[in-house]
Design a protein around this motif. Structure first.
Motif, PDB file in Angstrom:
ATOM      1  N   TYR A  92       0.907  -1.354  -0.047  1.00 33.47           N
ATOM      2  CA  TYR A  92      -0.209  -0.052  -0.161  1.00 33.47           C
ATOM      3  C   TYR A  92       0.815   1.273  -0.009  1.00 33.47           C
ATOM      4  O   TYR A  92       1.781   1.143   0.633  1.00 33.47           O
ATOM      5  N   ARG A  94       0.834   5.839  -0.480  1.00 28.76           N
ATOM      6  CA  ARG A  94       0.029   7.143  -0.589  1.00 28.76           C
ATOM      7  C   ARG A  94       1.032   8.406  -0.672  1.00 28.76           C
ATOM      8  O   ARG A  94       2.120   8.098  -0.348  1.00 28.76           O
ATOM      9  N   ASP A  96       1.282  12.317  -0.262  1.00 27.16           N
ATOM     10  CA  ASP A  96       0.859  13.574   0.311  1.00 27.16           C
ATOM     11  C   ASP A  96       1.506  14.576  -0.603  1.00 27.16           C
ATOM     12  O   ASP A  96       2.685  14.708  -0.658  1.00 27.16           O
ATOM     13  N   THR A 107      -3.573  15.134   1.984  1.00 27.87           N
ATOM     14  CA  THR A 107      -3.254  13.841   2.199  1.00 27.87           C
ATOM     15  C   THR A 107      -3.732  13.090   0.860  1.00 27.87           C
ATOM     16  O   THR A 107      -5.068  13.050   0.684  1.00 27.87           O
ATOM     17  N   ASP A 109      -4.958   9.664  -1.367  1.00 30.42           N
ATOM     18  CA  ASP A 109      -5.595   8.411  -1.398  1.00 30.42           C
ATOM     19  C   ASP A 109      -4.388   7.220  -1.221  1.00 30.42           C
ATOM     20  O   ASP A 109      -3.381   7.305  -1.591  1.00 30.42           O
ATOM     21  N   ILE A 110      -5.051   6.403  -0.531  1.00 32.81           N
ATOM     22  CA  ILE A 110      -4.251   4.911  -0.588  1.00 32.81           C
ATOM     23  C   ILE A 110      -4.300   3.921  -1.577  1.00 32.81           C
ATOM     24  O   ILE A 110      -5.566   3.613  -1.997  1.00 32.81           O
ATOM     25  N   TRP A 111      -3.211   3.909  -2.317  1.00 32.13           N
ATOM     26  CA  TRP A 111      -3.341   3.014  -3.447  1.00 32.13           C
ATOM     27  C   TRP A 111      -2.591   1.538  -3.150  1.00 32.13           C
ATOM     28  O   TRP A 111      -2.111   1.462  -2.121  1.00 32.13           O
TER      29      TRP A 111
END
Length: 157
Positions: A92, A94, A96, A107, A109-111
């Protein structure tokens, strides 16, 4: 025509300096794409797009709730310093976006992506070296580079 050229140059300079007329936007278009499966574990380069100029903080890990800051104040939307990753593992990440004045942080999105069970067979590779077969184009960010050609065309005599 001269006023038009001056206006285009001014807009270009506003974009280059990170001046934003709206809210700071988040990073988009992750590569590897979100949810990708079968990603090569060696020499992985991750990158993203962002319309803002500033810096980026990159978070990475094997749990979406426990991401670690692995790179801070990145000037380019690319990161290629990942060690060899574990096989068949979901990672995972992210990004920022930090404004050029460092006051605002968006912040991201979490990919995620999942690695291959094993590295691809390199028997057909005649390069004599291992992994990482790409070039670092971080000298001119993609957003800046795509503006150079029209700007040069407008400024020609």
């Amino acid at each position: 025509m001269k006023r038009y050229r001056i206006a285009v140059v001014l807009v270009f300079l506003f974009c280059l300096c990170g001046t934003s007329f709206g809210a700071l936007s988040s990073a988009i278009n992750p590569n590897p794409s979100n949810g990708a499966i079968g990603i090569n574990r060696e020499g992985l380069v991750i990158d993203w797009d962002c319309s803002e100029f500033g810096t980026f903080d990159l978070f990475f890990g094997t749990s979406p709730g426990d991401l670690l800051l692995i790179a801070e104040d990145l000037a380019s939307a690319v990161y290629f310093d990942l060690d060899t990753l574990d096989p068949e593992t979901t990672y995972y990440w992210r990004v920022d976006v930090v404004s050029s004045d460092t006051i605002t942080t968006v912040t991201g999105d979490i990919w995620n992506f999942t690695t291959w069970a094993s590295a691809p067979d390199d028997d057909d590779d005649d390069s004599g070296g291992g992994g990482g077969g790409g070039c670092n184009t971080g000298l001119i960010p993609a957003a800046f580079g795509s503006l150079l050609v029209p700007l040069m065309f407008l400024l020609r005599k």
